[in-house]
Design a protein around this motif. Sequence first.
Motif, PDB file in Angstrom:
ATOM      1  N   PHE B 105       0.814  -1.200   0.000  1.00  0.00           N
ATOM      2  CA  PHE B 105       0.000   0.000   0.000  1.00  0.00           C
ATOM      3  C   PHE B 105       0.849   1.252   0.000  1.00  0.00           C
ATOM      4  O   PHE B 105       0.376   2.329   0.279  1.00  0.00           O
ATOM      5  CB  PHE B 105      -0.954  -0.035   1.189  1.00  0.00           C
ATOM      6  CG  PHE B 105      -1.708  -1.316   1.224  1.00  0.00           C
ATOM      7  CD1 PHE B 105      -2.743  -1.534   0.332  1.00  0.00           C
ATOM      8  CD2 PHE B 105      -1.352  -2.324   2.087  1.00  0.00           C
ATOM      9  CE1 PHE B 105      -3.417  -2.734   0.322  1.00  0.00           C
ATOM     10  CE2 PHE B 105      -2.021  -3.527   2.082  1.00  0.00           C
ATOM     11  CZ  PHE B 105      -3.059  -3.738   1.202  1.00  0.00           C
ATOM     12  N   GLN B 131      -5.068  -4.632  -5.402  1.00  0.00           N
ATOM     13  CA  GLN B 131      -5.832  -3.400  -5.175  1.00  0.00           C
ATOM     14  C   GLN B 131      -7.159  -3.439  -5.936  1.00  0.00           C
ATOM     15  O   GLN B 131      -8.189  -2.990  -5.436  1.00  0.00           O
ATOM     16  CB  GLN B 131      -4.998  -2.190  -5.605  1.00  0.00           C
ATOM     17  CG  GLN B 131      -3.748  -2.003  -4.756  1.00  0.00           C
ATOM     18  CD  GLN B 131      -3.590  -0.581  -4.223  1.00  0.00           C
ATOM     19  OE1 GLN B 131      -4.446   0.271  -4.416  1.00  0.00           O
ATOM     20  NE2 GLN B 131      -2.494  -0.347  -3.517  1.00  0.00           N
ATOM     21  N   LEU B 134      -9.460  -5.486  -3.968  1.00  0.00           N
ATOM     22  CA  LEU B 134      -9.866  -4.838  -2.722  1.00  0.00           C
ATOM     23  C   LEU B 134     -11.052  -3.917  -2.974  1.00  0.00           C
ATOM     24  O   LEU B 134     -11.989  -3.851  -2.174  1.00  0.00           O
ATOM     25  CB  LEU B 134      -8.703  -4.036  -2.131  1.00  0.00           C
ATOM     26  CG  LEU B 134      -7.541  -4.853  -1.602  1.00  0.00           C
ATOM     27  CD1 LEU B 134      -6.486  -3.939  -1.011  1.00  0.00           C
ATOM     28  CD2 LEU B 134      -8.015  -5.850  -0.560  1.00  0.00           C
ATOM     29  N   LEU B 135     -10.997  -3.218  -4.091  1.00  0.00           N
ATOM     30  CA  LEU B 135     -12.082  -2.296  -4.394  1.00  0.00           C
ATOM     31  C   LEU B 135     -13.322  -3.060  -4.873  1.00  0.00           C
ATOM     32  O   LEU B 135     -14.451  -2.660  -4.612  1.00  0.00           O
ATOM     33  CB  LEU B 135     -11.633  -1.290  -5.462  1.00  0.00           C
ATOM     34  CG  LEU B 135     -10.550  -0.320  -4.967  1.00  0.00           C
ATOM     35  CD1 LEU B 135     -10.036   0.543  -6.107  1.00  0.00           C
ATOM     36  CD2 LEU B 135     -11.097   0.559  -3.837  1.00  0.00           C
ATOM     37  N   PRO B 138     -14.937  -5.544  -1.207  1.00  0.00           N
ATOM     38  CA  PRO B 138     -14.493  -4.839   0.006  1.00  0.00           C
ATOM     39  C   PRO B 138     -14.291  -5.748   1.204  1.00  0.00           C
ATOM     40  O   PRO B 138     -13.542  -5.410   2.120  1.00  0.00           O
ATOM     41  CB  PRO B 138     -15.631  -3.848   0.269  1.00  0.00           C
ATOM     42  CG  PRO B 138     -16.291  -3.671  -1.041  1.00  0.00           C
ATOM     43  CD  PRO B 138     -16.174  -4.993  -1.744  1.00  0.00           C
ATOM     44  N   THR B 139     -14.917  -6.892   1.201  1.00  0.00           N
ATOM     45  CA  THR B 139     -14.752  -7.767   2.369  1.00  0.00           C
ATOM     46  C   THR B 139     -13.318  -8.244   2.510  1.00  0.00           C
ATOM     47  O   THR B 139     -12.855  -8.547   3.611  1.00  0.00           O
ATOM     48  CB  THR B 139     -15.679  -8.984   2.287  1.00  0.00           C
ATOM     49  OG1 THR B 139     -15.527  -9.601   1.007  1.00  0.00           O
ATOM     50  CG2 THR B 139     -17.130  -8.565   2.483  1.00  0.00           C
ATOM     51  N   SER B 141     -10.733  -6.448   2.112  1.00  0.00           N
ATOM     52  CA  SER B 141     -10.056  -5.410   2.893  1.00  0.00           C
ATOM     53  C   SER B 141     -10.258  -5.651   4.379  1.00  0.00           C
ATOM     54  O   SER B 141      -9.331  -5.553   5.176  1.00  0.00           O
ATOM     55  CB  SER B 141     -10.597  -4.029   2.548  1.00  0.00           C
ATOM     56  OG  SER B 141     -10.285  -3.699   1.224  1.00  0.00           O
ATOM     57  N   LEU B 142     -11.490  -5.944   4.724  1.00  0.00           N
ATOM     58  CA  LEU B 142     -11.764  -6.176   6.140  1.00  0.00           C
ATOM     59  C   LEU B 142     -10.922  -7.330   6.660  1.00  0.00           C
ATOM     60  O   LEU B 142     -10.373  -7.268   7.756  1.00  0.00           O
ATOM     61  CB  LEU B 142     -13.251  -6.471   6.355  1.00  0.00           C
ATOM     62  CG  LEU B 142     -14.192  -5.282   6.151  1.00  0.00           C
ATOM     63  CD1 LEU B 142     -15.608  -5.640   6.563  1.00  0.00           C
ATOM     64  CD2 LEU B 142     -13.714  -4.083   6.967  1.00  0.00           C
ATOM     65  N   ILE B 144      -8.048  -8.378   5.480  1.00  0.00           N
ATOM     66  CA  ILE B 144      -6.644  -7.980   5.584  1.00  0.00           C
ATOM     67  C   ILE B 144      -6.452  -7.040   6.764  1.00  0.00           C
ATOM     68  O   ILE B 144      -5.476  -7.140   7.508  1.00  0.00           O
ATOM     69  CB  ILE B 144      -6.149  -7.317   4.283  1.00  0.00           C
ATOM     70  CG1 ILE B 144      -6.256  -8.316   3.135  1.00  0.00           C
ATOM     71  CG2 ILE B 144      -4.716  -6.831   4.433  1.00  0.00           C
ATOM     72  CD1 ILE B 144      -5.533  -7.889   1.880  1.00  0.00           C
ATOM     73  N   LEU B 145      -7.407  -6.151   6.955  1.00  0.00           N
ATOM     74  CA  LEU B 145      -7.316  -5.250   8.103  1.00  0.00           C
ATOM     75  C   LEU B 145      -7.267  -6.055   9.390  1.00  0.00           C
ATOM     76  O   LEU B 145      -6.509  -5.742  10.313  1.00  0.00           O
ATOM     77  CB  LEU B 145      -8.511  -4.291   8.116  1.00  0.00           C
ATOM     78  CG  LEU B 145      -8.387  -3.104   7.162  1.00  0.00           C
ATOM     79  CD1 LEU B 145      -9.711  -2.381   7.017  1.00  0.00           C
ATOM     80  CD2 LEU B 145      -7.310  -2.144   7.644  1.00  0.00           C
TER      81      LEU B 145
END
Lengths: 240, 240
Positions: B105, B131, B134-135, B138-139, B141-142, B144-145
């Motif tokens: 990122f 990326q 990810l867009l 969106p899940t 991203s969650l 990975i977060l």
Amino acid sequence: MEKEIGCKSCSQGSCSHGLCTHDACISRVPIFNHLEPKQMEEIMGVIKTTHYKKGEFIYSQGDAADSLYIVNSGRVRIYRLAESGKIQLMRILNPGDFTGELALFRASIQESYGEAICQTDICRISGADLQQFLLKFPTISLKILQEFSERLATSEIQTTRFATEKVETRLALYLCECLEGQDHQGEVVLPMSKKDLASYLGTTPETLSRKLTELEENGYIKQQNGKRIQIIDVEGLLKV
Amino acid sequence: MEKEIGCKSCSQGSCSHGLCTHDACISRVPIFNHLEPKQMEEIMGVIKTTHYKKGEFIYSQGDAADSLYIVNSGRVRIYRLAESGKIQLMRILNPGDFTGELALFRASIQESYGEAICQTDICRISGADLQQFLLKFPTISLKILQEFSERLATSEIQTTRFATEKVETRLALYLCECLEGQDHQGEVVLPMSKKDLASYLGTTPETLSRKLTELEENGYIKQQNGKRIQIIDVEGLLKV
DNA sequence: CGAAATCTTGACCGATCTCAACTTACGTGG
DNA sequence: CCACGTAAGTTGAGATCGGTCAAGATTTCG
């Protein structure tokens, strides 16, 4: 741009750029500032701002960790209590910085203390609300991921340094990094007390004091009044 | 479930659950395994798998960091070179673990080495591709977060320990954590050589050896053959 | 089976912590 | 705006922890 609509995030009246202009406004926070004014307004709708006086805690170890805290104005000291009972200062938050993320994505409790260093305004957004926005505006996730990777990188560098470098080296590297961030003709202003710095560097105030003296005797730095330190020989410091 | 379609992620033939079943398959990776088979297939389309022999490097410090690496089978040792030239072992990756996120990122270079400990299959997905996903989903991203916050939490605990605890304490805490992860009636099998463990704990093999002996003399543990250690007194260890 | 790496043990030394005394800086209230 | 009390910072002496070097034992792996 021209319409002034007031800013929920900072309880101050005058706003522009769609929302507000004054320096420490929530709209300048990296994770949100790329959004459309309309989207930002939506987020601001769920944000609550609280004022803290010096020494007050935003949260304590053991508290439920279910919110993201964004520093609007002021400064916050984040520290941990180790198993042994010793304190370690993790970082200092300045306006625009946020914390509390750790626990946002996994139900858990705070593992650190967040204490206002001075008069401080904190914006809080609940984890539930935030997750909504993450799914709704995926770009926020990317921003947070970015921020996370910075933090992770920093933390891992820090770990490596603790594991492998002497106090003197850690101090020297720290001073050099401060210089990058400020660079007023080679003068660094420590962003915290020496006591806190000692904790941050994983040493004691006594040792820190001695090492600073040592660096000065070797001609790398010159200690001015209080928190100001003149960096004389960056190259030398990096070799320590 | 029944259709076998082959699995790009691991170059093995037999698959089910939409994609594949064998243990180390990419579809078991936490950040992807919640997706629909269709979505997962899409992701697999851009994944490349590479095989590494023991001692080969997946990446080195200084390499461009533009991909996410997922361990499919085998084990990977992640370590850093400190400013002083000393090595520090950061972590060991097992099947399903991933790395390389740090730089995904933010354009940057690798700050660590990734070395195959044994025969290892690595799945790689480029930052650009990721990326996109990810867009699109969106899940992810969650997920990975979530993973990031775990890593960050671990890293910060590690930092605090290095900064505040003695070697003996760090070792004791480490053993207790191993126990949680394995718990075969109080026996721990070290997941790495003692040399690596010393590095991971920020000490030397000599000191590690002495501390283990010390813990044994105090009746907290009993060293068996090789990497096996019998934990006798967890309570005692935690108080060290 | 043997070379090379890992692991262990001993002796020594240096870095850093602890305790204690003292000085300096800072914030508060009169 | 100054005095005072408290916290922060400094300096010294001594103790301890852990690192380094070296030699030897053990394990691993080709």
